[in-house]
Design a protein around this motif. Structure first.
Motif, PDB file in Angstrom:
ATOM      1  N   TYR A  79       0.788  -1.236   0.000  1.00  0.00           N
ATOM      2  CA  TYR A  79       0.000   0.000   0.000  1.00  0.00           C
ATOM      3  C   TYR A  79       0.822   1.288   0.000  1.00  0.00           C
ATOM      4  O   TYR A  79       0.277   2.379   0.069  1.00  0.00           O
ATOM      5  CB  TYR A  79      -0.943   0.004   1.225  1.00  0.00           C
ATOM      6  CG  TYR A  79      -1.665  -1.302   1.392  1.00  0.00           C
ATOM      7  CD1 TYR A  79      -2.502  -1.781   0.386  1.00  0.00           C
ATOM      8  CD2 TYR A  79      -1.500  -2.069   2.531  1.00  0.00           C
ATOM      9  CE1 TYR A  79      -3.158  -3.002   0.523  1.00  0.00           C
ATOM     10  CE2 TYR A  79      -2.154  -3.296   2.670  1.00  0.00           C
ATOM     11  CZ  TYR A  79      -2.976  -3.745   1.658  1.00  0.00           C
ATOM     12  OH  TYR A  79      -3.608  -4.944   1.791  1.00  0.00           O
ATOM     13  N   LEU A  80       2.156   1.134  -0.032  1.00  0.00           N
ATOM     14  CA  LEU A  80       2.979   2.316   0.154  1.00  0.00           C
ATOM     15  C   LEU A  80       2.708   3.412  -0.878  1.00  0.00           C
ATOM     16  O   LEU A  80       2.575   4.587  -0.534  1.00  0.00           O
ATOM     17  CB  LEU A  80       4.453   1.920   0.135  1.00  0.00           C
ATOM     18  CG  LEU A  80       5.352   2.917   0.829  1.00  0.00           C
ATOM     19  CD1 LEU A  80       5.009   2.999   2.308  1.00  0.00           C
ATOM     20  CD2 LEU A  80       6.805   2.532   0.680  1.00  0.00           C
ATOM     21  N   ASP A  81       2.587   3.013  -2.131  1.00  0.00           N
ATOM     22  CA  ASP A  81       2.367   4.009  -3.184  1.00  0.00           C
ATOM     23  C   ASP A  81       1.086   4.793  -2.941  1.00  0.00           C
ATOM     24  O   ASP A  81       1.069   6.017  -3.053  1.00  0.00           O
ATOM     25  CB  ASP A  81       2.265   3.328  -4.553  1.00  0.00           C
ATOM     26  CG  ASP A  81       3.637   2.919  -5.047  1.00  0.00           C
ATOM     27  OD1 ASP A  81       4.623   3.307  -4.394  1.00  0.00           O
ATOM     28  OD2 ASP A  81       3.713   2.211  -6.067  1.00  0.00           O
ATOM     29  N   GLN A  82       0.033   4.054  -2.598  1.00  0.00           N
ATOM     30  CA  GLN A  82      -1.239   4.744  -2.387  1.00  0.00           C
ATOM     31  C   GLN A  82      -1.185   5.673  -1.174  1.00  0.00           C
ATOM     32  O   GLN A  82      -1.709   6.776  -1.216  1.00  0.00           O
ATOM     33  CB  GLN A  82      -2.382   3.741  -2.194  1.00  0.00           C
ATOM     34  CG  GLN A  82      -2.816   3.104  -3.501  1.00  0.00           C
ATOM     35  CD  GLN A  82      -2.660   1.604  -3.457  1.00  0.00           C
ATOM     36  OE1 GLN A  82      -1.575   1.114  -3.152  1.00  0.00           O
ATOM     37  NE2 GLN A  82      -3.715   0.869  -3.738  1.00  0.00           N
ATOM     38  N   ILE A  83      -0.512   5.222  -0.137  1.00  0.00           N
ATOM     39  CA  ILE A  83      -0.422   6.076   1.059  1.00  0.00           C
ATOM     40  C   ILE A  83       0.355   7.342   0.717  1.00  0.00           C
ATOM     41  O   ILE A  83      -0.040   8.452   1.071  1.00  0.00           O
ATOM     42  CB  ILE A  83       0.274   5.324   2.223  1.00  0.00           C
ATOM     43  CG1 ILE A  83      -0.540   4.088   2.619  1.00  0.00           C
ATOM     44  CG2 ILE A  83       0.451   6.238   3.414  1.00  0.00           C
ATOM     45  CD1 ILE A  83       0.129   3.194   3.642  1.00  0.00           C
ATOM     46  N   LEU A  84       1.437   7.141  -0.032  1.00  0.00           N
ATOM     47  CA  LEU A  84       2.251   8.295  -0.419  1.00  0.00           C
ATOM     48  C   LEU A  84       1.428   9.282  -1.247  1.00  0.00           C
ATOM     49  O   LEU A  84       1.476  10.494  -1.040  1.00  0.00           O
ATOM     50  CB  LEU A  84       3.481   7.823  -1.196  1.00  0.00           C
ATOM     51  CG  LEU A  84       4.524   8.879  -1.510  1.00  0.00           C
ATOM     52  CD1 LEU A  84       5.069   9.507  -0.228  1.00  0.00           C
ATOM     53  CD2 LEU A  84       5.690   8.284  -2.303  1.00  0.00           C
ATOM     54  N   GLN A  85       0.668   8.732  -2.180  1.00  0.00           N
ATOM     55  CA  GLN A  85      -0.180   9.596  -3.007  1.00  0.00           C
ATOM     56  C   GLN A  85      -1.103  10.449  -2.146  1.00  0.00           C
ATOM     57  O   GLN A  85      -1.243  11.652  -2.368  1.00  0.00           O
ATOM     58  CB  GLN A  85      -1.059   8.748  -3.922  1.00  0.00           C
ATOM     59  CG  GLN A  85      -0.443   8.482  -5.288  1.00  0.00           C
ATOM     60  CD  GLN A  85      -1.328   7.527  -6.093  1.00  0.00           C
ATOM     61  OE1 GLN A  85      -2.497   7.329  -5.788  1.00  0.00           O
ATOM     62  NE2 GLN A  85      -0.754   6.948  -7.141  1.00  0.00           N
ATOM     63  N   ILE A  86      -1.712   9.822  -1.152  1.00  0.00           N
ATOM     64  CA  ILE A  86      -2.648  10.563  -0.293  1.00  0.00           C
ATOM     65  C   ILE A  86      -1.903  11.635   0.503  1.00  0.00           C
ATOM     66  O   ILE A  86      -2.333  12.778   0.584  1.00  0.00           O
ATOM     67  CB  ILE A  86      -3.391   9.597   0.664  1.00  0.00           C
ATOM     68  CG1 ILE A  86      -4.268   8.659  -0.167  1.00  0.00           C
ATOM     69  CG2 ILE A  86      -4.244  10.379   1.665  1.00  0.00           C
ATOM     70  CD1 ILE A  86      -4.895   7.522   0.610  1.00  0.00           C
ATOM     71  N   ILE A  87      -0.747  11.265   1.033  1.00  0.00           N
ATOM     72  CA  ILE A  87       0.014  12.244   1.813  1.00  0.00           C
ATOM     73  C   ILE A  87       0.409  13.422   0.930  1.00  0.00           C
ATOM     74  O   ILE A  87       0.351  14.581   1.328  1.00  0.00           O
ATOM     75  CB  ILE A  87       1.263  11.581   2.445  1.00  0.00           C
ATOM     76  CG1 ILE A  87       0.828  10.569   3.508  1.00  0.00           C
ATOM     77  CG2 ILE A  87       2.185  12.631   3.054  1.00  0.00           C
ATOM     78  CD1 ILE A  87       1.945   9.798   4.163  1.00  0.00           C
ATOM     79  N   ARG A  88       0.757  13.096  -0.306  1.00  0.00           N
ATOM     80  CA  ARG A  88       1.197  14.162  -1.217  1.00  0.00           C
ATOM     81  C   ARG A  88       0.081  15.130  -1.592  1.00  0.00           C
ATOM     82  O   ARG A  88       0.343  16.242  -2.036  1.00  0.00           O
ATOM     83  CB  ARG A  88       1.826  13.547  -2.472  1.00  0.00           C
ATOM     84  CG  ARG A  88       3.226  13.004  -2.184  1.00  0.00           C
ATOM     85  CD  ARG A  88       3.747  12.304  -3.403  1.00  0.00           C
ATOM     86  NE  ARG A  88       3.710  13.214  -4.552  1.00  0.00           N
ATOM     87  CZ  ARG A  88       4.775  13.685  -5.162  1.00  0.00           C
ATOM     88  NH1 ARG A  88       5.959  13.358  -4.739  1.00  0.00           N
ATOM     89  NH2 ARG A  88       4.653  14.473  -6.198  1.00  0.00           N
ATOM     90  N   LEU A  89      -1.157  14.681  -1.416  1.00  0.00           N
ATOM     91  CA  LEU A  89      -2.259  15.602  -1.656  1.00  0.00           C
ATOM     92  C   LEU A  89      -2.192  16.753  -0.649  1.00  0.00           C
ATOM     93  O   LEU A  89      -2.651  17.857  -0.901  1.00  0.00           O
ATOM     94  CB  LEU A  89      -3.615  14.894  -1.484  1.00  0.00           C
ATOM     95  CG  LEU A  89      -3.964  13.804  -2.483  1.00  0.00           C
ATOM     96  CD1 LEU A  89      -5.274  13.139  -2.081  1.00  0.00           C
ATOM     97  CD2 LEU A  89      -4.070  14.390  -3.884  1.00  0.00           C
ATOM     98  N   HIS A  90      -1.600  16.462   0.506  1.00  0.00           N
ATOM     99  CA  HIS A  90      -1.540  17.468   1.567  1.00  0.00           C
ATOM    100  C   HIS A  90      -0.221  18.210   1.578  1.00  0.00           C
ATOM    101  O   HIS A  90      -0.141  19.359   1.974  1.00  0.00           O
ATOM    102  CB  HIS A  90      -1.754  16.804   2.925  1.00  0.00           C
ATOM    103  CG  HIS A  90      -3.083  16.107   3.004  1.00  0.00           C
ATOM    104  ND1 HIS A  90      -4.204  16.727   3.474  1.00  0.00           N
ATOM    105  CD2 HIS A  90      -3.469  14.869   2.613  1.00  0.00           C
ATOM    106  CE1 HIS A  90      -5.228  15.886   3.387  1.00  0.00           C
ATOM    107  NE2 HIS A  90      -4.804  14.754   2.865  1.00  0.00           N
ATOM    108  N   LYS A  91       0.830  17.503   1.192  1.00  0.00           N
ATOM    109  CA  LYS A  91       2.153  18.151   1.178  1.00  0.00           C
ATOM    110  C   LYS A  91       2.933  17.538   0.018  1.00  0.00           C
ATOM    111  O   LYS A  91       3.453  16.436   0.125  1.00  0.00           O
ATOM    112  CB  LYS A  91       2.866  17.893   2.519  1.00  0.00           C
ATOM    113  CG  LYS A  91       4.094  18.754   2.738  1.00  0.00           C
ATOM    114  CD  LYS A  91       4.550  18.687   4.190  1.00  0.00           C
ATOM    115  CE  LYS A  91       5.634  19.677   4.554  1.00  0.00           C
ATOM    116  NZ  LYS A  91       6.961  19.429   4.077  1.00  0.00           N
TER     117      LYS A  91
END
Ligand code: ADP
Ligand code: MG
Length: 479
Positions: A79-91
């Motif tokens: 799930y790392l890619d998806q989590i990163l994508q979500i975090i990147r929406l914020h920063k």
């Protein structure tokens, strides 16, 4: 209205919030968790992602914590890619995620200590005791499985627990994940019934040492260590400190031996192979009993697989029956360490719970991919292209051409997608291998296939077949 937004009260509130909560304000973790749940579904969220806590955010990465190594590995591989994508929406500056493994009970203790510290001036030595002298009640002699590779170490540990000072010091060495910490822990559990036991890693010992010098607490430090009846030091190979520290360690060590305290040390190598440790310390280690743990043989691996499957099943009411075929497979393929072996069984059980079925052999291979010493290096872009072309019955020239016929576009996108998920190549690298396509084309292809997967079961099936062929050259099994 604007006026209320800038009212002094609000300003004070927001300033306080800023000061108190600078880090979390930069990243709203609750919101991110909600988004992860939405994106990946409740089942996955509840099983895995909920266990992630936010620790810190830096310039371009975030530090998160999870309770175990297994969960970290599971999350990282899926799930790392998806989590990163979500975090990147914020920063959007964030480019990677780092995990720290934090045992939740320890975390809790730390939090409590912090609260307590604010009121009373508790000595840090006490913190040390609470935080790091934590013996794991699950690592006992009773659940330590023995075979020819670890029998000596096991028996020596048992003797030490029954008859203090029989072998002193006891020095246990062996590779990563072979059960050294488990044995030290078992000794600690036994002996703490009647003795003062100190269980600490060499790294922690050094850290505490330096800290006590800085805060002028050296006397307490010495007293504290010299007061224990049993000193267990894990991973002594990390002791590489300055002369002064080694000096102190040596004196502590001697003082303890003189008063008849038992010392047990673990390491990844034999005493004479320790670098950066004073000769006289090494020779004191060698003066006691030195035992090693070797890599487990097939028989021991099999026994561990059996016992761990039973042990893990105890936590659940519905029992999962792993087939003999799978157990044999794991025992013969996961050979590096007992830690990996235990991790493998853990995964099979988790898989069974999530997908509500026990994995077959092909699925097992995929679930355990990273533990199997297989594939990774063998998966090349060339192999992916070849197999995808064969599957869709087109030629490689056609795949790599710039033609946009429908019958070529889909296979091309599929190959690109598979390269992205099965290799560690970067987007520009993948672009280069597909006739110098731009990395935006690569992203577009990956997204297209991801969308198709959501609505077209045939695409999912084809991808599974291909994935299996690529990873294992196994054309019959599907996942
Ligand atoms: P090390 O300290 O040598 O790196 P650990 O003691 O942390 O290894 O062992 C890794 C994992 O494998 C732990 O979960 C431990 O409980 C388990 N383990 C290791 N050896 C055995 C064994 N002989 N029987 C049962 N479990 C074991
Ligand atoms: Mg260890």
């Amino acid at each position: 209205m604007v006026l209320t937004e800038y009212s002094p009260l609000n300003m004070i509130k927001s300033t306080n919030k800023n000061l108190n909560n600078l880090k979390t304000q930069l990243l709203d973790w609750n919101l991110i968790q909600t988004q992860m749940k939405d994106k990946l579904g409740t089942e996955i969220y509840e099983s895995w992602l909920k266990k992630i806590s936010f620790l810190d955010v830096f310039q371009n990465y975030v530090l998160l914590s999870v309770p175990t190594r297994f969960i970290r590995d599971w999350i990282t591989s899926r799930y790392l890619d998806q989590i990163l994508q979500i975090i990147r929406l914020h920063k959007k500056e964030i480019i990677r995620i780092e995990f720290k493994i934090v045992d939740q009970d320890i975390q809790q203790t730390n939090d409590n200590i912090k609260k307590f510290e604010n009121n009373k001036n508790v000595s840090f030595i006490k913190d040390t005791y609470l935080q790091y002298n934590r013996i794991d009640p699950n690592k006992r002699f009773e659940n330590f499985v023995t075979g020819s590779s670890n029998k000596l170490a096991y028996e020596a540990s048992l003797k030490v627990s029954e008859n203090v000072s029989h072998y002193n010091p006891l020095y246990i060495y062996g590779g990563v994940g072979m059960g050294k910490t488990h044995l030290l822990n078992s000794i600690g559990l036994e002996l703490k019934k009647n003795n003062k036991v100190m269980f600490i890693s060499a790294e922690r010992f050094m850290y505490q040492f330096v800290k006590s010098i800085k805060s002028n607490e050296m006397v307490k430090f010495k007293e504290y260590f010299r007061n224990t009846d049993i000193l267990l030091i894990d991973d002594i190979q990390f002791m590489n400190g300055k002369e002064a520290m080694q000096e102190e360690f040596f004196h502590t060590f001697n003082a303890l031996l003189d008063k008849g305290s038992q010392i047990i040390v673990s390491s990844d190598r034999a005493p004479n192979k320790l670098s950066r440790i004073q000769e006289r310390i090494k020779s004191r280690f060698s003066g006691g009993l030195v035992v090693d743990i070797q890599k487990p043989d097939y028989e021991l691996r099999k026994k561990i697989v059996e016992q761990k499957s039973i042990e893990l099943n105890k936590f659940y009411s519905d029992q999962i029956k792993i087939s003999t075929e799978i157990k044999d497979y794991i025992s013969s393929e996961v050979t590096n360490s007992i830690r990996e072996l235990v991790g493998a069984i853990n995964r099979i059980i988790s898989f069974s719970r999530i997908y509500k079925k026990v994995p077959n052999l092909a699925e097992t291979k995929i679930v355990l991919k990273d533990l199997l010493n297989l594939t990774e290096n063998k998966v090349t872009i060339d192999l992916i292209q070849t197999l995808v072309c064969k599957f869709f019955k087109i030629s490689k020239n056609e795949m790599l051409s710039s033609r946009r016929s429908r019958y070529l576009v889909r296979p091309r996108q599929t190959a690109i997608y598979l390269t992205k998920i099965l290799t560690s190549k970067s987007l520009p690298e993948i672009g280069r291998e597909f006739s110098n396509r731009d990395h935006t084309t690569i992203i577009h292809s990956v997204k297209t296939i991801e969308k198709l997967k959501e609505k077209d079961p045939e695409v999912v099936q084809n991808l599974s077949k291909l994935k299996n062929q690529i990873l294992y050259n196994n054309k019959n099994n599907e996942i």
